[in-house]
Scaffold this motif. Structure first.
Motif, PDB file in Angstrom:
ATOM      1  N   LYS A 183      -9.464   3.808   3.521  1.00 43.84           N
ATOM      2  CA  LYS A 183      -9.019   4.416   2.180  1.00 43.84           C
ATOM      3  C   LYS A 183      -9.981   4.840   1.235  1.00 43.84           C
ATOM      4  O   LYS A 183      -9.962   6.046   0.614  1.00 43.84           O
ATOM      5  CB  LYS A 183      -7.874   3.608   1.696  1.00 43.84           C
ATOM      6  CG  LYS A 183      -7.572   3.575   0.057  1.00 43.84           C
ATOM      7  CD  LYS A 183      -6.098   3.885   0.097  1.00 43.84           C
ATOM      8  CE  LYS A 183      -5.648   4.208  -1.306  1.00 43.84           C
ATOM      9  NZ  LYS A 183      -6.621   4.862  -2.293  1.00 43.84           N
ATOM     10  N   GLU A 184     -11.009   3.944   1.047  1.00 46.25           N
ATOM     11  CA  GLU A 184     -12.157   4.159   0.202  1.00 46.25           C
ATOM     12  C   GLU A 184     -12.715   5.632   0.684  1.00 46.25           C
ATOM     13  O   GLU A 184     -13.258   6.379  -0.003  1.00 46.25           O
ATOM     14  CB  GLU A 184     -13.278   3.232   0.298  1.00 46.25           C
ATOM     15  CG  GLU A 184     -12.922   2.044  -0.577  1.00 46.25           C
ATOM     16  CD  GLU A 184     -13.735   0.702  -0.351  1.00 46.25           C
ATOM     17  OE1 GLU A 184     -13.205  -0.318  -0.408  1.00 46.25           O
ATOM     18  OE2 GLU A 184     -14.690   0.979   0.168  1.00 46.25           O
ATOM     19  N   VAL A 185     -12.738   5.679   1.968  1.00 47.25           N
ATOM     20  CA  VAL A 185     -13.463   7.032   2.423  1.00 47.25           C
ATOM     21  C   VAL A 185     -12.669   8.318   2.203  1.00 47.25           C
ATOM     22  O   VAL A 185     -13.049   9.200   1.748  1.00 47.25           O
ATOM     23  CB  VAL A 185     -13.884   6.885   3.955  1.00 47.25           C
ATOM     24  CG1 VAL A 185     -14.133   8.215   4.903  1.00 47.25           C
ATOM     25  CG2 VAL A 185     -14.823   5.840   4.344  1.00 47.25           C
ATOM     26  N   ARG A 186     -11.146   8.151   2.300  1.00 41.14           N
ATOM     27  CA  ARG A 186     -10.424   9.182   2.008  1.00 41.14           C
ATOM     28  C   ARG A 186     -10.484   9.466   0.822  1.00 41.14           C
ATOM     29  O   ARG A 186     -10.764  10.576   0.207  1.00 41.14           O
ATOM     30  CB  ARG A 186      -8.888   8.936   2.454  1.00 41.14           C
ATOM     31  CG  ARG A 186      -8.636   8.575   3.901  1.00 41.14           C
ATOM     32  CD  ARG A 186      -7.381   8.951   4.343  1.00 41.14           C
ATOM     33  NE  ARG A 186      -6.553   7.621   3.716  1.00 41.14           N
ATOM     34  CZ  ARG A 186      -6.356   6.370   4.366  1.00 41.14           C
ATOM     35  NH1 ARG A 186      -7.031   6.355   5.256  1.00 41.14           N
ATOM     36  NH2 ARG A 186      -5.618   5.573   3.469  1.00 41.14           N
ATOM     37  N   ASP A 187     -10.373   8.570  -0.317  1.00 38.99           N
ATOM     38  CA  ASP A 187     -10.510   8.707  -1.713  1.00 38.99           C
ATOM     39  C   ASP A 187     -12.088   9.552  -2.100  1.00 38.99           C
ATOM     40  O   ASP A 187     -11.953  10.338  -2.863  1.00 38.99           O
ATOM     41  CB  ASP A 187     -10.706   7.393  -2.613  1.00 38.99           C
ATOM     42  CG  ASP A 187      -9.185   6.862  -2.463  1.00 38.99           C
ATOM     43  OD1 ASP A 187      -8.281   7.623  -1.975  1.00 38.99           O
ATOM     44  OD2 ASP A 187      -9.099   5.698  -2.768  1.00 38.99           O
ATOM     45  N   GLU A 188     -13.161   9.125  -1.383  1.00 38.81           N
ATOM     46  CA  GLU A 188     -14.213   9.696  -1.568  1.00 38.81           C
ATOM     47  C   GLU A 188     -14.087  11.145  -1.123  1.00 38.81           C
ATOM     48  O   GLU A 188     -14.791  11.935  -2.039  1.00 38.81           O
ATOM     49  CB  GLU A 188     -15.337   8.853  -0.721  1.00 38.81           C
ATOM     50  CG  GLU A 188     -16.818   8.881  -1.074  1.00 38.81           C
ATOM     51  CD  GLU A 188     -17.347   7.892  -0.116  1.00 38.81           C
ATOM     52  OE1 GLU A 188     -17.521   6.564  -0.231  1.00 38.81           O
ATOM     53  OE2 GLU A 188     -17.976   8.388   0.779  1.00 38.81           O
ATOM     54  N   LEU A 189     -13.895  11.328   0.014  1.00 38.78           N
ATOM     55  CA  LEU A 189     -13.800  12.736   0.362  1.00 38.78           C
ATOM     56  C   LEU A 189     -12.869  13.651  -0.681  1.00 38.78           C
ATOM     57  O   LEU A 189     -13.037  14.806  -0.813  1.00 38.78           O
ATOM     58  CB  LEU A 189     -13.223  12.858   1.830  1.00 38.78           C
ATOM     59  CG  LEU A 189     -13.874  12.410   2.857  1.00 38.78           C
ATOM     60  CD1 LEU A 189     -13.325  12.353   4.250  1.00 38.78           C
ATOM     61  CD2 LEU A 189     -15.193  13.015   3.367  1.00 38.78           C
ATOM     62  N   LYS A 190     -11.943  12.897  -1.052  1.00 38.05           N
ATOM     63  CA  LYS A 190     -10.876  13.488  -2.038  1.00 38.05           C
ATOM     64  C   LYS A 190     -11.780  14.102  -3.173  1.00 38.05           C
ATOM     65  O   LYS A 190     -11.893  15.188  -3.482  1.00 38.05           O
ATOM     66  CB  LYS A 190      -9.897  13.024  -2.410  1.00 38.05           C
ATOM     67  CG  LYS A 190      -8.439  13.740  -2.757  1.00 38.05           C
ATOM     68  CD  LYS A 190      -7.321  12.876  -2.975  1.00 38.05           C
ATOM     69  CE  LYS A 190      -6.727  12.327  -1.903  1.00 38.05           C
ATOM     70  NZ  LYS A 190      -5.580  11.233  -2.412  1.00 38.05           N
TER      71      LYS A 190
END
Ligand code: PEP
Ligand code: MG
Length: 547
Positions: free
Chosen positions: A406-413
């Motif tokens: 989830k942290e990675v997805r947020d970062e990409l967003k």
């Protein structure tokens, strides 16, 4: 006898005379012209002729390699009509007053270099299409028609420095016993075509093929070996190998393009297990319905430094692009104990199979985990990928993994980088602990994949790599089967799909049993796909349930 090794491109065996295709680099005429209009008219006429040739080739290709693959020739037609290519040639003719052949040569060299230097593997290989097309234009301009070039009337092993798709398709299939070239990659269109047409082929041989013209040879497309002037004994051996292989191939071919359904109509997923970028093409060639298990270790093993996010991303993207709309399940790094990697800094373990592996290693190395997840999520914008967590043994591992994801997805967003938010996360059930608590784990994930190799190793406490223990590594031990059955039941209670991978997935003696347990998919090495389809199609799930 002479023996030459090379890269195996297409399975099968060819026995016969070698015919070298003399396709020397042409001396392209270069001279200045005055009448630029006339020269432009010559170019346009050649383009029209090649366009028509491609239409014919496209029709022929549809029959021999199918509609989808025949699209290459439509791609060639698109290139022919491309304004940047035309303008490039026009500039040489009109402004530099140079002849048409020279303009074509220069134009295609220029665009070849652009394609050949692209980072994307797939696009880079399209550089071959540029050469194929320029050869066709030059053949017309230098009035050398295809019929002159290809004059083969008996079955022969074709040898050439390099072959292009239209070369292969301009021969009658029955006249090509095999293909051997000095230059060529596994994923080039020409290679794909030879696999689809079932022509045994090899490439990258250092043999001076021209000198072998007319000699009798055996081409082993499985191992990538060419035997010239083979002795009688070897010949007999290969003759029977060839016959057996052809019978087997015919059986498998009868399964191509058939749906993978049981007799009573349940659709089963038949996926490929691969461990390289090229593996995706092999999976497609063998009619895989997706990738069920992409072993990502190949990117990490045997090297001194970690593969960058970019390198990983490009590999995942190349694979998922090859797979098109079909799913690619990427298994997160699960380095095997023997694949030592200095950059991980793992202290010497007495029992590495039970040590820092899979999810444990990743959770302990958050930056590496994040890097791999970023690469996979970025690739998800280009194809249908999903993520699989290896070596799970507890709920907290899955929870922590999902938190990092989830942290990675947020970062990409935040960074404005595209990814597919619906990318699924699943687990490998390959420890007895995971199987026993699969009811809880199944509620946390989108799918389950049962890794039967490790599940057997850990259930039986038998090192899967220790040859001395071979008698104790009991295939399909009752304990393992019970864990598999339990896992399938729990996955279905949670309404998620469950697949079988690892060696048991391709063990035909167990197919019916796994299907009756409720397995939704199988992931097997590409060469087993069609065999498995034939097996699955024989099973009737309405028959009495298996115990
Ligand atoms: C398995 O354990 O069955 C599996 C598919 O993973 P690997 O063989 O890569 O450990
Ligand atoms: Mg495993």
């Amino acid at each position: 006898m002479l023996k030459f090794e090379g890269t195996a491109i297409s399975m099968g065996y060819a026995i016969g005379k070698i015919h070298y295709l003399n396709n020397p680099k042409k001396n392209i005429p270069r001279y200045t012209i005055q009448d630029t209009e006339k020269e432009m008219a010559r170019l346009m006429e050649a383009i029209d002729i090649v366009y028509d040739q491609l239409t014919v080739l496209n029709e022929r290709a549809k029959e021999s390699i199918g509609n989808k693959n025949a699209l290459i020739f439509q791609f060639h037609q698109m290139l022919l009509n491309d304004n940047s290519l035309r303008d490039y040639s026009k500039n040489i003719i009109v402004n530099q007053h140079m002849n048409c052949e020279y303009a074509v040569k220069k134009t295609y060299e220029h665009f070849y270099n652009i394609f050949a230097n692209l980072e994307d593997d797939y696009m880079r290989e399209r550089a071959d299409d540029i050469v194929d097309l320029s050869n066709k234009l030059l053949n017309v301009l230098m009035s050398e028609n295809e019929a002159n070039k290809v004059n083969i009337t008996e079955p022969l092993i074709i040898a050439a420095r390099e072959l292009y798709p239209s070369d292969t398709l301009s021969f009658k299939k029955e006249n090509i016993l095999g293909i051997v070239t000095n230059v060529g990659s596994f994923t080039s269109h020409a290679s794909i075509i030879s696999r689809i047409m079932g022509i045994p082929s090899m490439s990258n041989t250092t043999a001076v093929l021209e000198r072998l013209n007319g000699r009798y040879a055996i081409l082993d497309g499985e191992q990538g070996i060419l035997y010239v002037d083979p002795p009688e004994g070897l010949l007999l051996q290969y003759k029977s190998k060839k016959q057996r292989y052809e019978e087997y191939r015919n059986m498998l071919n009868s399964q191509k393009n058939l749906p993978t359904v049981t007799l009573d109509g349940k659709k089963i997923g038949l996926l490929a297990t691969i461990g390289s970028i090229d593996g995706a093409q092999v999976a497609i060639d063998n009619d895989a319905e997706g990738i069920g298990f992409l072993k990502s270790d190949f990117l990490f093993a045997g090297r001194a430094s970690l593969p960058s996010e970019e390198e990983q991303f490009m590999a995942y993207r190349a694979i998922s692009k090859t797979m098109g709309k079909k799913v690619t399940r990427i298994c997160m790094l699960d380095m095997l104990p023997e694949q030592e990697c200095s950059y991980f800094n793992i202290s010497k373990e007495n029992n590495p199979a039970m040590g820092m592996r899979g999810i444990r290693l990743l959770l302990e190395n958050q930056s590496i985990l994040k890097m791999q997840l970023r690469a996979i999520y970025r690739a998800s914008a280009f194809g249908k990928v999903s993520i699989c967590i290896p070596m799970v043994s507890s709920v907290s591992e899955v929870r922590s993994f999902k938190k990092t994801a989830k942290e990675v997805r947020d970062e990409l967003k935040r960074e404005g980088i595209n990814y597919d938010p619906s990318t699924q996360i699943g687990i490998m059930v390959e420890t007895p602990a995971a199987a026993v608590i699969s009811d809880i784990l199944a509620e946390m994930v989108d799918f389950i994949s049962i890794g039967t190799n490790d599940l057997t190793q850990y259930t039986l406490a038998v090192d899967r790599n220790n040859e001395d223990l071979i008698n104790f590594y009991i295939t399909a031990h009752k304990a393992v089967l019970r864990l598999i059955k339990l896992t399938i039941q729990n996955a279905h209670k949670a309404e998620i799909p469950v697949g079988i991978c690892g060696d048991l997935a391709a063990d035909k003696r167990l197919t019916e049993k796994f299907l009756k347990y409720g397995a939704d998919s199988f992931s097997v090495i590409p060469s087993k796909i069609l065999e498995m389809r034939s097996e699955i199609r024989k099973v009737d799930l309405k028959e009495k349930k298996s115990k």
